[in-house]
Design a protein around this motif. Structure first.
Motif, PDB file in Angstrom:
ATOM      1  N   UNK A   1       0.848  -1.189   0.000  1.00  0.00           N
ATOM      2  CA  UNK A   1       0.000   0.000   0.000  1.00  0.00           C
ATOM      3  C   UNK A   1       0.887   1.244   0.000  1.00  0.00           C
ATOM      4  N   UNK A   2       0.525   2.254  -0.780  1.00  0.00           N
ATOM      5  CA  UNK A   2       1.294   3.485  -0.811  1.00  0.00           C
ATOM      6  C   UNK A   2       1.270   4.141   0.555  1.00  0.00           C
ATOM      7  N   UNK A   3       2.452   4.670   0.966  1.00  0.00           N
ATOM      8  CA  UNK A   3       2.567   5.192   2.325  1.00  0.00           C
ATOM      9  C   UNK A   3       1.562   6.297   2.616  1.00  0.00           C
ATOM     10  N   UNK A   4       1.381   7.236   1.687  1.00  0.00           N
ATOM     11  CA  UNK A   4       0.450   8.327   1.937  1.00  0.00           C
ATOM     12  C   UNK A   4      -0.970   7.801   2.110  1.00  0.00           C
ATOM     13  N   UNK A   5      -1.346   6.820   1.274  1.00  0.00           N
ATOM     14  CA  UNK A   5      -2.670   6.217   1.410  1.00  0.00           C
ATOM     15  C   UNK A   5      -2.767   5.466   2.722  1.00  0.00           C
ATOM     16  N   UNK A   6      -1.660   4.818   3.089  1.00  0.00           N
ATOM     17  CA  UNK A   6      -1.636   4.062   4.328  1.00  0.00           C
ATOM     18  C   UNK A   6      -1.864   4.977   5.518  1.00  0.00           C
ATOM     19  N   UNK A   7      -1.169   6.113   5.537  1.00  0.00           N
ATOM     20  CA  UNK A   7      -1.330   7.048   6.639  1.00  0.00           C
ATOM     21  C   UNK A   7      -2.745   7.586   6.685  1.00  0.00           C
ATOM     22  N   UNK A   8      -3.319   7.829   5.485  1.00  0.00           N
ATOM     23  CA  UNK A   8      -4.684   8.314   5.450  1.00  0.00           C
ATOM     24  C   UNK A   8      -5.647   7.315   6.035  1.00  0.00           C
ATOM     25  N   UNK A   9      -5.432   6.028   5.732  1.00  0.00           N
ATOM     26  CA  UNK A   9      -6.320   4.988   6.245  1.00  0.00           C
ATOM     27  C   UNK A   9      -6.169   4.816   7.737  1.00  0.00           C
ATOM     28  N   UNK A  10      -5.016   5.233   8.285  1.00  0.00           N
ATOM     29  CA  UNK A  10      -4.778   5.081   9.716  1.00  0.00           C
ATOM     30  C   UNK A  10      -5.417   6.186  10.540  1.00  0.00           C
TER      31      UNK A  10
ATOM     32  N   UNK B   1       7.731  -1.571  -1.982  1.00  0.00           N
ATOM     33  CA  UNK B   1       7.893  -1.709  -0.529  1.00  0.00           C
ATOM     34  C   UNK B   1       8.789  -0.613   0.041  1.00  0.00           C
ATOM     35  N   UNK B   2       9.996  -0.479  -0.504  1.00  0.00           N
ATOM     36  CA  UNK B   2      10.991   0.417   0.096  1.00  0.00           C
ATOM     37  C   UNK B   2      10.638   1.889  -0.133  1.00  0.00           C
ATOM     38  N   UNK B   3      10.255   2.233  -1.361  1.00  0.00           N
ATOM     39  CA  UNK B   3      10.004   3.644  -1.673  1.00  0.00           C
ATOM     40  C   UNK B   3       8.563   4.053  -1.372  1.00  0.00           C
ATOM     41  N   UNK B   4       7.596   3.276  -1.867  1.00  0.00           N
ATOM     42  CA  UNK B   4       6.195   3.684  -1.698  1.00  0.00           C
ATOM     43  C   UNK B   4       5.689   3.453  -0.281  1.00  0.00           C
ATOM     44  N   UNK B   5       6.034   2.320   0.309  1.00  0.00           N
ATOM     45  CA  UNK B   5       5.496   1.999   1.635  1.00  0.00           C
ATOM     46  C   UNK B   5       6.304   2.660   2.753  1.00  0.00           C
ATOM     47  N   UNK B   6       7.650   2.611   2.648  1.00  0.00           N
ATOM     48  CA  UNK B   6       8.479   3.141   3.732  1.00  0.00           C
ATOM     49  C   UNK B   6       9.069   4.516   3.432  1.00  0.00           C
ATOM     50  N   UNK B   7       8.821   5.055   2.252  1.00  0.00           N
ATOM     51  CA  UNK B   7       9.259   6.410   1.948  1.00  0.00           C
ATOM     52  C   UNK B   7      10.751   6.588   1.789  1.00  0.00           C
ATOM     53  N   UNK B   8      11.459   5.499   1.504  1.00  0.00           N
ATOM     54  CA  UNK B   8      12.908   5.571   1.304  1.00  0.00           C
ATOM     55  C   UNK B   8      13.187   5.592  -0.203  1.00  0.00           C
ATOM     56  N   UNK B   9      13.420   6.801  -0.731  1.00  0.00           N
ATOM     57  CA  UNK B   9      13.626   6.942  -2.169  1.00  0.00           C
ATOM     58  C   UNK B   9      14.974   6.418  -2.616  1.00  0.00           C
ATOM     59  N   UNK B  10      14.992   5.803  -3.788  1.00  0.00           N
ATOM     60  CA  UNK B  10      16.260   5.356  -4.379  1.00  0.00           C
ATOM     61  C   UNK B  10      16.139   5.381  -5.886  1.00  0.00           C
ATOM     62  N   UNK B  11      17.270   5.561  -6.575  1.00  0.00           N
ATOM     63  CA  UNK B  11      17.285   5.649  -8.040  1.00  0.00           C
ATOM     64  C   UNK B  11      18.525   4.965  -8.586  1.00  0.00           C
ATOM     65  N   UNK B  12      18.321   4.119  -9.546  1.00  0.00           N
ATOM     66  CA  UNK B  12      19.438   3.394 -10.160  1.00  0.00           C
ATOM     67  C   UNK B  12      20.276   4.336 -11.025  1.00  0.00           C
ATOM     68  N   UNK B  13      21.595   4.218 -10.916  1.00  0.00           N
ATOM     69  CA  UNK B  13      22.502   5.072 -11.686  1.00  0.00           C
ATOM     70  C   UNK B  13      23.557   4.212 -12.391  1.00  0.00           C
TER      71      UNK B  13
END
Length: 221
Positions: A1-10, A158-170
């Motif tokens: 579940x997307x973190x922002x949506x998750x927080x809203x549901x909480x 999981x890592x970016x959408x759910x836990x908000x830890x952004x990452x980008x492949x380089x």
């Protein structure tokens, strides 16, 4: 579940809670006092002080089983990394390794879960993570889990959408292999799955994390 949506549901559920942790100097859900900072927990993407840790099920490829991020026994230290990183990830893992070593020494380790979630499932398979544990002097037999989403898309979810830890492949010009730019985060989560501390620096030290953990354990009783 997307973190922002998750927080809203909480939002409604949190307001209705009647059985919080009854913290000593924190909120109804925490035991530690609110950290000195210039922002509110709701202003950041990652789980921060006083917020409930998101629920996710992630594979432990070494043990060959699925692990829930919530609902376990004891407190939790959680970070996000990839084993080919040559900058901040070794520092994140070293910080948790330092806390683990001290927790073993003081007999606290059975009450603390150490979890490191890779966002590079293509390269961080079970054998790679076993070798990484040896290189980083991590004890896999002392409540430590390396967790691995099944696919890169799952890692993003999981890592970016759910836990908000952004990452980008380089693709650095001076390297033959790909790398990631990413946000550095360690979470200290209490036994009821609420975040007590979110450490975001690029050079985390194990000592202050251990001191916070020790205070948390003492107040939880």
């Amino acid at each position: 579940m997307h973190r922002r949506a998750y927080l809203g549901s909480l939002s409604g559920g949190v307001a209705a809670l009647t059985a919080g942790c009854l913290g000593t100097s924190g909120t109804a859900e925490t035991y530690l006092a609110e950290p000195d900072r210039e922002y509110d927990s709701s202003a950041v993407q990652y789980p921060a002080y006083g917020q409930q840790l998101p629920e996710a099920t992630i594979a432990d490829p070494i043990a060959g089983e699925a692990i829930e991020t919530t609902g376990g026994n004891g407190d939790q230290l959680l970070t996000f990394f990839y084993s080919h990183c040559q900058t901040v990830c070794p520092r994140l893992i070293s910080a948790l390794r330092g806390v683990q070593a001290k927790a073993i020494e003081t007999g606290m380790v059975d009450n603390v879960r150490f979890r490191a979630v890779t966002f590079d499932p293509d390269r961080d398979d079970a054998e790679r993570l076993r070798q990484y544990a040896k290189r980083m002097d991590v004890s896999l037999s002392e409540n430590w889990r390396f967790l691995r989403p099944d696919t890169p898309d799952d890692a993003k979810s999981i890592v970016e959408d759910t836990f908000g830890v952004g990452f980008e492949r380089t693709h650095p010009e001076d390297m033959a292999q790909y790398m990631f730019t990413h946000f550095a985060l360690i979470l200290l989560v209490n036994a009821d799955d609420y975040v007590e501390r979110a450490y975001t620096g690029k050079a985390p030290q194990w000592q202050p994390i251990y001191e916070d953990l020790q205070t948390l354990r003492n107040r939880e009783g």
